[in-house]
Design an enzyme around this catalytic site. Structure first.
Site, PDB file in Angstrom:
ATOM      1  N   ASP A  58      -2.196  -3.516   2.468  1.00  0.00           N
ATOM      2  CA  ASP A  58      -1.684  -3.241   3.804  1.00  0.00           C
ATOM      3  C   ASP A  58      -2.057  -4.267   4.723  1.00  0.00           C
ATOM      4  OD1 ASP A  58      -0.182  -1.826   5.850  1.00  0.00           O
ATOM      5  OD2 ASP A  58      -2.144  -1.251   6.614  1.00  0.00           O
ATOM      6  N   GLU A  79       3.447  -5.630   1.169  1.00  0.00           N
ATOM      7  CA  GLU A  79       4.591  -5.158   2.095  1.00  0.00           C
ATOM      8  C   GLU A  79       5.357  -6.712   2.245  1.00  0.00           C
ATOM      9  OE1 GLU A  79       3.764  -2.422   5.409  1.00  0.00           O
ATOM     10  OE2 GLU A  79       2.056  -3.857   5.372  1.00  0.00           O
ATOM     11  N   ASP A 136      -4.122   3.205   7.738  1.00  0.00           N
ATOM     12  CA  ASP A 136      -3.974   2.188   6.809  1.00  0.00           C
ATOM     13  C   ASP A 136      -4.351   2.166   5.471  1.00  0.00           C
ATOM     14  OD1 ASP A 136      -3.551   0.683   9.132  1.00  0.00           O
ATOM     15  OD2 ASP A 136      -5.753   0.107   9.500  1.00  0.00           O
TER      16      ASP A 136
END
Length: 233
Positions: free
Chosen positions: A29, A123, A207
């Site tokens: 992340d 991501e 997170d």
């Protein structure tokens, strides 16, 4: 180079051996306070190289602007002003230091992830769109998420590892990694750093929870790709 240095570029052909498999997979992340938060709970702090050298850069740029004004007042070309050129070199060296420190950090971090894990899920952020936010633009640019992701991509290819990119719209922060419960759209502002799942009561660090979800989604996509490739064979 703007800093006055010269570099020699050599092109060589070489064979890169794949790294040994570790049996470990990781979700990543990306963030601003912590540069990355991993699904195993570990973190890498954001070094913020531009922020750390911002005051020094501002001072050197201010001096550069002052010497530009002096040269213009005296109707001298900037190329003929020794003081201006010396100061321009100082500014360039500060920028070069920021760039070199950032690249060194990104190279070491990306290699360690590739070395220690077989599948890395991350991501697929729309960085160009995100930097349009004036409040976050400088911090996002300083983090160099795009460069980091690019490094992971080519190093994964070199060393026989897999980088899986998760759709940018995947609700990794708002999905409970324990039971899969999805919070409603406006129920998790950026200021909320942890939340308790109303379904299973699991307490989620924002997170770490996101990185776990990213990993799980990445493994699903990796499995689909593997099955798809097998079906075509």
């Amino acid at each position: 180079m703007p800093s006055g240095k010269y570099y020699v570029s050599l092109l060589v052909e070489t064979i890169i051996d794949e790294l040994p498999k570790t049996g470990s997979n990781i979700g990543v992340d990306l963030g601003l306070t912590d540069f990355i938060v991993l699904s195993d709970g570990s973190k890498a702090a954001n070094p913020k190289f531009l922020s750390k050298l911002q005051d020094k850069l501002a001072r050197e740029q201010k001096t550069l602007a002052r010497r530009r004004e002096i040269a213009n007042t005296e109707q001298r070309k900037l190329s003929d002003s020794k003081n201006y050129q010396k100061q321009k070199l100082k500014v360039a060296k500060v920028y070069e230091r920021i760039t070199n420190c950032r690249k060194d950090f990104l190279h070491k971090l990306s290699f360690n992830l590739i070395k220690n894990h077989d599948v890395i899920a991350i991501e697929d952020l729309n960085v160009k769109g995100m930097v349009k936010n004036r409040k976050l633009a400088k911090a996002i640019s300083d983090s160099s998420w795009s460069t980091f992701t690019t490094m992971l991509a080519y190093k994964a290819e070199w060393y026989g590892k897999a980088l899986i990119k998760i759709d940018r719209w995947y609700p990794s922060s708002k999905t409970c990694s324990g039971c899969g419960h999805l919070l409603i759209k406006d129920k998790l502002s950026l200021s909320v750093r942890s939340w308790t799942c109303p379904s299973c009561q699991q307490n989620n660090n924002r997170d770490i929870n996101a990185s776990i979800n990213i990993l799980n989604e990445g493994l699903k996509l990796a499995s689909i790709k593997t099955v798809g490739a097998a079906g075509l064979a």
